[in-house]
Design an enzyme around this catalytic site. Structure first.
Site, PDB file in Angstrom:
ATOM      1  N   THR A 180       0.836  -1.211   0.000  1.00  0.00           N
ATOM      2  CA  THR A 180       0.000   0.000   0.000  1.00  0.00           C
ATOM      3  C   THR A 180       0.868   1.258   0.000  1.00  0.00           C
ATOM      4  O   THR A 180       1.803   1.370   0.801  1.00  0.00           O
ATOM      5  CB  THR A 180      -0.886   0.008   1.269  1.00  0.00           C
ATOM      6  OG1 THR A 180      -1.607  -1.209   1.311  1.00  0.00           O
ATOM      7  CG2 THR A 180      -1.820   1.199   1.284  1.00  0.00           C
ATOM      8  N   HIS A 191       1.471   6.986 -14.192  1.00  0.00           N
ATOM      9  CA  HIS A 191       0.617   5.862 -13.798  1.00  0.00           C
ATOM     10  C   HIS A 191      -0.763   5.981 -14.450  1.00  0.00           C
ATOM     11  O   HIS A 191      -1.152   7.054 -14.921  1.00  0.00           O
ATOM     12  CB  HIS A 191       0.431   5.829 -12.273  1.00  0.00           C
ATOM     13  CG  HIS A 191       1.612   5.284 -11.537  1.00  0.00           C
ATOM     14  ND1 HIS A 191       2.665   6.076 -11.144  1.00  0.00           N
ATOM     15  CD2 HIS A 191       1.919   4.023 -11.135  1.00  0.00           C
ATOM     16  CE1 HIS A 191       3.570   5.327 -10.522  1.00  0.00           C
ATOM     17  NE2 HIS A 191       3.155   4.085 -10.502  1.00  0.00           N
ATOM     18  N   LYS A 243      -5.081   5.773 -10.306  1.00  0.00           N
ATOM     19  CA  LYS A 243      -4.196   5.923  -9.132  1.00  0.00           C
ATOM     20  C   LYS A 243      -4.605   7.134  -8.293  1.00  0.00           C
ATOM     21  O   LYS A 243      -4.827   8.220  -8.821  1.00  0.00           O
ATOM     22  CB  LYS A 243      -2.723   6.033  -9.572  1.00  0.00           C
ATOM     23  CG  LYS A 243      -1.764   6.043  -8.379  1.00  0.00           C
ATOM     24  CD  LYS A 243      -0.355   5.631  -8.765  1.00  0.00           C
ATOM     25  CE  LYS A 243       0.591   5.641  -7.586  1.00  0.00           C
ATOM     26  NZ  LYS A 243       0.221   4.659  -6.538  1.00  0.00           N
TER      27      LYS A 243
END
Ligand SMILES: NC(=O)C1=CN([C@@H]2O[C@H](COP(=O)(O)OP(=O)(O)OC[C@H]3O[C@@H](n4cnc5c(N)ncnc54)[C@H](O)[C@@H]3O)[C@@H](O)[C@H]2O)C=CC1
Ligand SMILES: O=C(O)C1=N[C@H](C(=O)O)C[C@H](O)C1
Length: 269
Positions: free
Chosen positions: A102, A158, A162
């Site tokens: 995470t 990304h 995200k």
């Protein structure tokens, strides 16, 4: 009964959750011991094989993490900061190695993992791939070799889902660059430029984030000076690299002393 470590995957329906489940199922070194999703999620109560569009596997998705962790040897957790903090306590109680992928955790949130690391093995990294962890070490070396005439910029890209920026990887690379230079990242970090920012401050480490489409994860560390530039680059094209690293960490942690570790420890880099 088997002597292979039993692994629980949290965030089972997520992009990484599903990749991790496939990776554990494909491995001959570990067993899928359980899968966890958040309370209220459609998948809770379903067989994970069917929920993922295949045949039944005899493992039912649960929202009761404590029960899922009991009797398992490791928890691989790519979810969200508050969930990860809660899972760290439950994993420590169950004596499970806790592998944390995470990202987006604040310093205060990371500190909340400390009690669990007193009792169990906790491996946390913003990027579990071999390539990025090698890039971290290369970044440290290059930053140590160059002086502040080289401006350091970390640029990451990304997918559009995200939620955190800079990415966990970008922060690892920034930390490595700062360490190489012998400075604290918090003192030199330059994030989120917009408007009349003034000229770049010598010695700063800058961060830029691109979000778009299905980009898995791309990271450049740019060292820019008058007349020349060095670019260190990693491009992820398949999330399997993160899942393989996480499983490696879960297996590596078996029998290790309690403590907080990272992928540099796991990979011996
Ligand atoms: N360290 C690494 O190598 C990598 C880290 N990541 C990080 O992993 C995290 C997850 O990424 P994705 O899979 O793309 O996100 P995602 O949004 O697809 O999946 C997250 C999953 O966690 C679940 N979740 C949230 N709270 C929960 C709770 N309390 N209990 C159980 N499940 C819960 C969500 O329902 C969702 O299924 C992000 O922080 C991401 O940055 C992603 C790829 C690699
Ligand atoms: O959210 C992602 O997808 C990724 N997150 C990690 C990060 O924040 O660096 C690792 C990878 O880049 C993919």
């Amino acid at each position: 009964m088997t002597d292979k470590p039993g692994i629980v995957i949290t965030g089972a329906s997520g992009r990484m959750g599903q990749m991790l489940i496939k990776t554990v199922l494909d491995s001959d070194k570990a067993e899928l011991a359980g899968v966890v999703e958040r309370e209220g999620h459609d998948w809770v109560g379903q067989d994970i094989g069917i929920a993922m569009g295949g045949a039944a596997l005899g493992v039912v998705v649960t929202d009761d993490a404590g029960s899922a962790f009991a009797g398992a040897q490791a928890v691989i957790d790519f979810t969200a900061p508050q969930a990860t903090i809660a899972f760290s306590k439950l994993a420590a109680e169950a004596g499970c190695v806790h592998v944390i992928g995470t990202t987006g955790m604040s310093e205060a949130e990371i500190a909340q993992l400390d009690p669990a690391a007193q009792d169990t093995v906790l491996v946390r990294a913003g990027n579990m791939s071999l390539g990025v962890n090698l890039l971290v070490q290369l970044t440290k070396k290059v930053a140590a070799a160059l002086d502040e005439d080289f401006d350091i910029e970390v640029i990451e890209a990304h997918h559009h889902h995200k939620v955190d920026a800079p990415s966990g990887t970008a922060l690892m690379l920034g930390e490595a660059a700062a360490e190489g230079r012998g400075v604290a990242l918090a003192e030199v970090s330059d994030r989120g430029r917009d408007g009349i920012t003034g000229a770049r401050k010598k010695g700063d480490i800058g961060f830029s984030a691109i979000r778009g489409g299905d980009i898995v994860g791309e990271h450049d560390v740019l060292f820019a000076a008058a007349g020349e530039r060095i670019v260190l680059r990693h491009m992820a094209t398949d999330r399997a690299i993160f899942a393989r690293g996480a499983l490696k960490a879960a297996l590596w942690g078996q029998g290790k002393d309690a403590g907080a570790y990272d992928m540099i420890d796991v990979l011996g880099l």
